[in-house]
Design a protein around this motif. Sequence first.
Motif, PDB file in Angstrom:
ATOM      1  N   GLN A 160     -21.359 -55.561  -2.344  1.00 55.31           N
ATOM      2  CA  GLN A 160     -21.660 -56.725  -3.174  1.00 55.31           C
ATOM      3  C   GLN A 160     -20.400 -57.262  -3.840  1.00 55.31           C
ATOM      4  OE1 GLN A 160     -24.743 -55.693  -5.961  1.00 55.31           O
ATOM      5  NE2 GLN A 160     -26.310 -55.418  -4.372  1.00 55.31           N
ATOM      6  N   ILE A 161     -19.548 -56.320  -4.318  1.00 55.48           N
ATOM      7  CA  ILE A 161     -18.278 -56.727  -4.937  1.00 55.48           C
ATOM      8  C   ILE A 161     -17.375 -57.408  -3.905  1.00 55.48           C
ATOM      9  CG2 ILE A 161     -16.174 -55.874  -6.042  1.00 55.48           C
ATOM     10  CD1 ILE A 161     -17.872 -53.650  -7.286  1.00 55.48           C
ATOM     11  N   LYS A 213     -16.927 -62.863  -5.052  1.00 60.05           N
ATOM     12  CA  LYS A 213     -15.560 -62.927  -5.586  1.00 60.05           C
ATOM     13  C   LYS A 213     -15.525 -63.142  -7.098  1.00 60.05           C
ATOM     14  CE  LYS A 213     -14.070 -62.538  -1.387  1.00 60.05           C
ATOM     15  NZ  LYS A 213     -13.526 -61.242  -0.926  1.00 60.05           N
ATOM     16  N   SER A 214     -16.692 -63.367  -7.729  1.00 58.51           N
ATOM     17  CA  SER A 214     -16.717 -63.647  -9.168  1.00 58.51           C
ATOM     18  C   SER A 214     -16.358 -62.431 -10.011  1.00 58.51           C
ATOM     19  CB  SER A 214     -18.103 -64.158  -9.580  1.00 58.51           C
ATOM     20  OG  SER A 214     -19.089 -63.156  -9.358  1.00 58.51           O
TER      21      SER A 214
END
Length: 309
Positions: free
Chosen positions: A76-77, A81-82
Amino acid sequence: MFVEIGNLLGTFNIADFIPWLGWVNFVNGFDKRMEKFFLEIDVFLDIVIQQHRMGHKKKDNHNNDTHIDLVDILLQIEKDKSFGISLWNDNIKAILLDMFGAGTDPTSILLEWTMAEILKHPEVMKEIQEEIKGVTRGKENIAYVDIKQMHYLNAVIKETLRLHPPLPLLIPRKLTENVNIQGFDVLANTIVIINAWAIGRDPVSWDEPEKFKPERFLNDVIPFGIGRRGCPGAQFAFGIVQLVIANLLHKFDWSLPWGLSGEDLDMTEATGLSSHLNSYLQVLVTLKNFNGPPTSSTKIDFFFFLRYL
């Protein structure tokens, strides 16, 4: 695979000390053994990550909100990219290798040494069981919240870590600049190896350092490394060991087989990167019956018993 990586990291590598003799590793098969291990672990981690990627695609297509694990979070990371963190496939593999390598072997080593010291010192076992009895008050199962009240058990595990650090020489450090330590000039790029085993048995710092005395840690003495170089998983591992040991001593009675006493227990340390017991810990275990007399005893290898549970 983690047994193999422990053996490889604990093997004498002549190229680390005499670089121009690095060719010896090709002749004695060390290089080939390293390459074989790297390929095995790399392929294994690739398969794990790929399986999770396929799972993500299925969830995206069917909006199936199933249980997620560490690999899912890392993916998910990577995708989002947030977070301000850039992850690639090799980064994820490196994190997984560190997490499982550092999170399994040292924890299992600490479990084994703690049980060995408890069996070697029956009075310590009795003290822990009395503490557990006072905290649980008849409850059959121990929760993590109960562990916080078991101060003597906490001291026993700390004393075990002092005498038997899972990584006796810690992880090697490399200096980034010239420093002076207690009058010794140490140049930048020097590899420093810290002997935690010797520090824990230093008679200057410890009263009767070779003696198992858990009470020395009842006053919250800090015996281990802290700060930004401390182990990020230390609290997690410590909590796991506390919970396992507390439940084992609460639900079972323990002794040594064949009429052996604590003085007969072989506490020899195995050679290698990590500090295992040199011989398997054989125990006599009896399941407690909270509603009646104890059941019959069974002699078993300690780690086989843990896997069975």
